[in-house]
Write a protein that holds these residues in place. Structure first.
Motif, PDB file in Angstrom:
ATOM      1  N   GLU A   1       1.548   7.000  -6.593  1.00  0.00           N
ATOM      2  CA  GLU A   1       0.452   7.893  -6.978  1.00  0.00           C
ATOM      3  C   GLU A   1       0.636   9.303  -6.413  1.00  0.00           C
ATOM      4  O   GLU A   1      -0.237  10.153  -6.592  1.00  0.00           O
ATOM      5  CB  GLU A   1      -0.899   7.293  -6.529  1.00  0.00           C
ATOM      6  N   GLY A   2       1.715   9.517  -5.703  1.00  0.00           N
ATOM      7  CA  GLY A   2       1.981  10.859  -5.175  1.00  0.00           C
ATOM      8  C   GLY A   2       1.106  11.238  -3.996  1.00  0.00           C
ATOM      9  O   GLY A   2       0.899  12.418  -3.723  1.00  0.00           O
ATOM     10  N   LEU A   3       0.578  10.241  -3.297  1.00  0.00           N
ATOM     11  CA  LEU A   3      -0.319  10.524  -2.169  1.00  0.00           C
ATOM     12  C   LEU A   3       0.398  10.187  -0.864  1.00  0.00           C
ATOM     13  O   LEU A   3       0.249   9.107  -0.292  1.00  0.00           O
ATOM     14  CB  LEU A   3      -1.621   9.717  -2.325  1.00  0.00           C
ATOM     15  N   GLU A   4       1.190  11.146  -0.385  1.00  0.00           N
ATOM     16  CA  GLU A   4       2.066  10.905   0.763  1.00  0.00           C
ATOM     17  C   GLU A   4       1.320  10.617   2.047  1.00  0.00           C
ATOM     18  O   GLU A   4       1.752   9.794   2.856  1.00  0.00           O
ATOM     19  CB  GLU A   4       2.962  12.124   1.000  1.00  0.00           C
ATOM     20  N   ALA A   5       0.207  11.321   2.269  1.00  0.00           N
ATOM     21  CA  ALA A   5      -0.521  11.119   3.534  1.00  0.00           C
ATOM     22  C   ALA A   5      -1.122   9.712   3.563  1.00  0.00           C
ATOM     23  O   ALA A   5      -1.200   9.077   4.618  1.00  0.00           O
ATOM     24  CB  ALA A   5      -1.601  12.183   3.716  1.00  0.00           C
ATOM     25  N   HIS A   6      -1.569   9.233   2.383  1.00  0.00           N
ATOM     26  CA  HIS A   6      -2.023   7.845   2.303  1.00  0.00           C
ATOM     27  C   HIS A   6      -0.900   6.915   2.776  1.00  0.00           C
ATOM     28  O   HIS A   6      -1.108   6.015   3.591  1.00  0.00           O
ATOM     29  CB  HIS A   6      -2.392   7.473   0.859  1.00  0.00           C
TER      30      HIS A   6
ATOM     31  N   ARG B   1       1.741   7.617   4.584  1.00  0.00           N
ATOM     32  CA  ARG B   1       2.115   7.790   5.986  1.00  0.00           C
ATOM     33  C   ARG B   1       1.137   7.092   6.925  1.00  0.00           C
ATOM     34  O   ARG B   1       1.543   6.547   7.954  1.00  0.00           O
ATOM     35  CB  ARG B   1       2.221   9.272   6.356  1.00  0.00           C
ATOM     36  N   SER B   2      -0.177   7.122   6.557  1.00  0.00           N
ATOM     37  CA  SER B   2      -1.162   6.520   7.466  1.00  0.00           C
ATOM     38  C   SER B   2      -0.904   5.022   7.626  1.00  0.00           C
ATOM     39  O   SER B   2      -1.264   4.428   8.643  1.00  0.00           O
ATOM     40  CB  SER B   2      -2.591   6.778   6.954  1.00  0.00           C
ATOM     41  N   VAL B   3      -0.237   4.414   6.647  1.00  0.00           N
ATOM     42  CA  VAL B   3       0.133   2.999   6.769  1.00  0.00           C
ATOM     43  C   VAL B   3       1.513   2.861   7.414  1.00  0.00           C
ATOM     44  O   VAL B   3       1.684   2.127   8.395  1.00  0.00           O
ATOM     45  CB  VAL B   3       0.122   2.308   5.382  1.00  0.00           C
TER      46      VAL B   3
ATOM     47  N   ALA C   1       0.838  -1.203   0.000  1.00  0.00           N
ATOM     48  CA  ALA C   1       0.000   0.000   0.000  1.00  0.00           C
ATOM     49  C   ALA C   1       0.872   1.251   0.000  1.00  0.00           C
ATOM     50  O   ALA C   1       0.592   2.220  -0.722  1.00  0.00           O
ATOM     51  CB  ALA C   1      -0.937  -0.008   1.212  1.00  0.00           C
TER      52      ALA C   1
ATOM     53  N   LEU D   1       2.320   1.816  -3.489  1.00  0.00           N
ATOM     54  CA  LEU D   1       1.352   2.344  -4.457  1.00  0.00           C
ATOM     55  C   LEU D   1       0.987   3.783  -4.138  1.00  0.00           C
ATOM     56  O   LEU D   1       0.845   4.619  -5.039  1.00  0.00           O
ATOM     57  CB  LEU D   1       0.109   1.451  -4.500  1.00  0.00           C
ATOM     58  N   ALA D   2       0.834   4.112  -2.853  1.00  0.00           N
ATOM     59  CA  ALA D   2       0.527   5.492  -2.477  1.00  0.00           C
ATOM     60  C   ALA D   2       1.642   6.417  -2.945  1.00  0.00           C
ATOM     61  O   ALA D   2       1.386   7.502  -3.485  1.00  0.00           O
ATOM     62  CB  ALA D   2       0.331   5.590  -0.960  1.00  0.00           C
TER      63      ALA D   2
END
Lengths: 431, 431
Positions: A416-421, A423-425, A409, A412-413
């Motif tokens: 996709e350039g979604l750092e907060a996604h 970090r939450s993992v 995860a 893939l985050a």
């Protein structure tokens, strides 16, 4: 001019395309009127309902009079012919029994090899609104077809709205509501009723989903409130496609074709047969039976403008044509209907054999008569219990299982350039 | 200004209503532009696609160049980081496994006490189109979430469209298509791509259903072609609701809230907790983590305009609020998440416990990340295998069983004034 096509003719594909794309519905543009009515009901609630009902239904009420009382419902049922009420009860029970088999298992939970617990749960929509047309198109059977699946699904609150122009209501419609277990009924209709169901007023609490047929104003209102609430499909004119061999009584098949033609001048009845002489006999029988109908004018307009007879070399050739037409109702009046049915992909409901006229499905078979029209059986289904339910998915990881699937995860985050996604993992890994 | 509400405050209901009805989406009115584009593609087919792609994507193609070849797909995958490709493959396999359990029994047939044979059959939609946005919102995970359920359903032809502005495409999107088993891909986007999927052109055969996210033009085009083809829901900005007790690490919960805030300035992140000090700690952690994000500006706009913190007296009080908010994503970061989950009716997906950040559901849990937004979890569900299937009902009577149920059908047809319906049954009785 009824269409007559032979599959072997060189121009068949062109003629068939004309049948496929025949424009049967003239859609009135009522969007502006409807938007204004919805705005009015949202802004002024009951007061708007009272005014609009006086204007459109010529009925003077106060807010307390919007609701049809339980006594009025009971009195309406008492007025009905008892044999008809018994027929409605038989229909309701058969619809209930058929739809009960559609209830999904409430829950599915499992733990996979990675140790992740997964699953889903089905729950009923909390409140549903049922629109019932007034006047000549007030069909008690439609009340059952819409309300019973909602009941079976477990919907706790079902609200019926039915316009009563000049105060007139079909008592059978109210009897059907009682039989279906509906006790909350309002004498309102049109776009104003749809707006009241979607947004609520002082005396009508809002619902979560609105179903049921209606005129152009009702259809436009349903489209406009979609999102605020769920809606069912917007049904078009009805259709029947009969595949019949020469062993049928032409009079029976003619009656079946006319059973949809009589609904509406825009309805469409199609016969596919492998026998030209039989086709001719059916046409003659249609002509003979048309004259017997009190709705002759409607049925004749439908038959003459959209009625279609297609002759094929052999019945199996019907399969591909049926799939392209994707009919709402398909009758297979042939010796081995199962063999044909197994090869057909697109149809709302199939009626098998010579003793299953489509009309049994309209009333008492138990299957639903709210079915996809206008070739939408390619991608949609008749009304069912699932239309009044929704599914919630569940996921549970623990530290170990998150350790197994979490890094993917994060990868893939990040991709996709979604750092907060990510970090939450990652913040939970190795803890 | 992040909303801060206390359930015990006298003005709570007013404040909560403001959160419920916050207008997060500004809908551009692009209907006219879109209608003209759809007309153009219907009238001129490939020629219109070529022209519109030159105009909007600054890409000069001929009709033969609309399709991305198998070699190009393979080359794109070869260019990708292999760890990311492996993560995509893990995600695809987990999505496949979860969705395989959604496959309904293909057929249910039974004969009831009246001797009527009844049943239904599920079949797959024949062809599905998958819209994939280009540019920064090009998410390979979305390709998997839309394509894998279609594959599991048995859809024979899946067509992907993806705009490639200035010829640029995210190779991971093409790799995801390959991993999902899609081989038919076109480099087109916008309303013109939706029109091509719905109506077909010389080089693109039409599909039966269109799914996938897109901008305002794509959403408007999907609404306009609905009826000609099926469509999935029109998704709004994403949402997360976290119910958390004070036993959580505030940093973990802050990361979860930001994982949706970073999607879009219109996204909404809500925390419900029973501990005011914990709420404050989370707010501070959010502030700290915001500064670390490359998408800080988007996440901060979302958090400051729509972020919400609600304190309740006890966690059970969250249940009613959750049902009213009907969130797309619900995290239950509490000691006994199952007890709370069992009482909640309206949520798209639920993430149970402290080790299940919502982001695992975006990528690798196996559940679908296409979920109902804007409170539509009250009446709709996440994307599933059933969205790519449809159900046909079956009825078969013989002379005996028609004799049992037919008279009630005749009675109801006569009560509804539909004589031809009645005749189609009565003509077969006593024969």
């Amino acid at each position: 001019m009824t269409f007559r096509l032979a599959a072997s003719a060189p121009d068949f594909e062109t003629a068939f395309q004309a049948v496929l794309h025949a424009k049967r519905e003239v859609s009135e543009d009522v969007n502006k009127t409807v938007a204004a009515i919805i705005e009015d009901v949202r802004a002024r609630g009951d007061a708007a309902l009272v005014e609009l009902t006086a204007k459109f239904d010529r009925l003077e009420l106060d807010a307390a009079g919007l609701r049809i009382s339980g006594e009025d419902l009971a009195a309406a049922e008492a007025k009905c012919d008892s044999a008809t009420v018994e027929a409605l009860k038989l229909a309701a029970e058969r619809i209930r029994a058929f739809h009960a088999r559609q209830l999904p298992a409430a829950e599915d939970r499992f733990t996979d090899e990675a140790g992740v617990e997964l699953g889903h749960r089905w729950t009923a929509v909390e409140a549903a609104g049922l629109y019932v047309p007034g006047g000549t198109a007030a069909y008690p059977s439609s009340v059952l077809m819409n309300a019973v699946p909602a009941k079976v699904a477990g919907v706790e609150r079902i609200v019926m709205v039915v316009p009563t122009p000049d105060g007139v209501v079909n008592p059978l419609v109210l009897a059907a509501a009682r039989i279906a277990g509906i006790s909350e009924v309002y004498r309102i209709g049109g776009a104003q009723a749809v707006a009241a169901l979607a947004y609520g007023t002082e005396s009508i609490a809002p619902v979560d989903k609105i179903v049921g047929p209606g005129n152009a104003f009702v259809a436009a209102a349903k489209r406009q409130v979609f999102g605020q609430v769920g809606i069912d499909m917007i049904a078009g004119p009805s259709e029947i496609l009969v595949v019949a061999d020469a062993q049928n009584d032409p009079g029976w098949i003619a009656a079946d074709l006319l059973s949809q033609a009589e609904h509406d001048a825009s309805s469409q009845s199609i016969l596919i047969t492998d026998d030209a002489a039989f086709a001719k006999a059916v046409e003659e029988a249609v002509e003979g039976q048309l004259k017997l109908l009190s709705r002759e004018k409607i049925a004749r307009a439908s038959w003459e403008e959209f009625g279609t007879i297609i002759t094929v070399d052999k019945l199996e050739d019907a399969v591909a044509l049926v799939d392209r037409l994707a009919p709402e109702h398909l009758e297979l009046a042939v010796a081995d209907p199962d063999a044909l049915a197994a090869r057909i992909r697109n149809a709302g409901a199939v009626f098998l054999g010579r003793y299953t006229p489509e009309a049994v499905g309209d009333y008492v078979a138990g299957t639903n008569h709210v079915l996809p029209t206008a070739r939408s059986a390619r991608f949609s289904s008749g009304l069912s219990v699932l239309d009044f339910m929704k599914r919630t998915s569940y996921v549970r990881c623990d530290a170990q299982s998150l350790g197994r699937i979490g890094p993917a995860a994060v990868a893939l985050a990040e991709a996709e350039g979604l750092e907060a996604h990510g970090r939450s993992v990652s913040i939970r890994l190795n803890k």
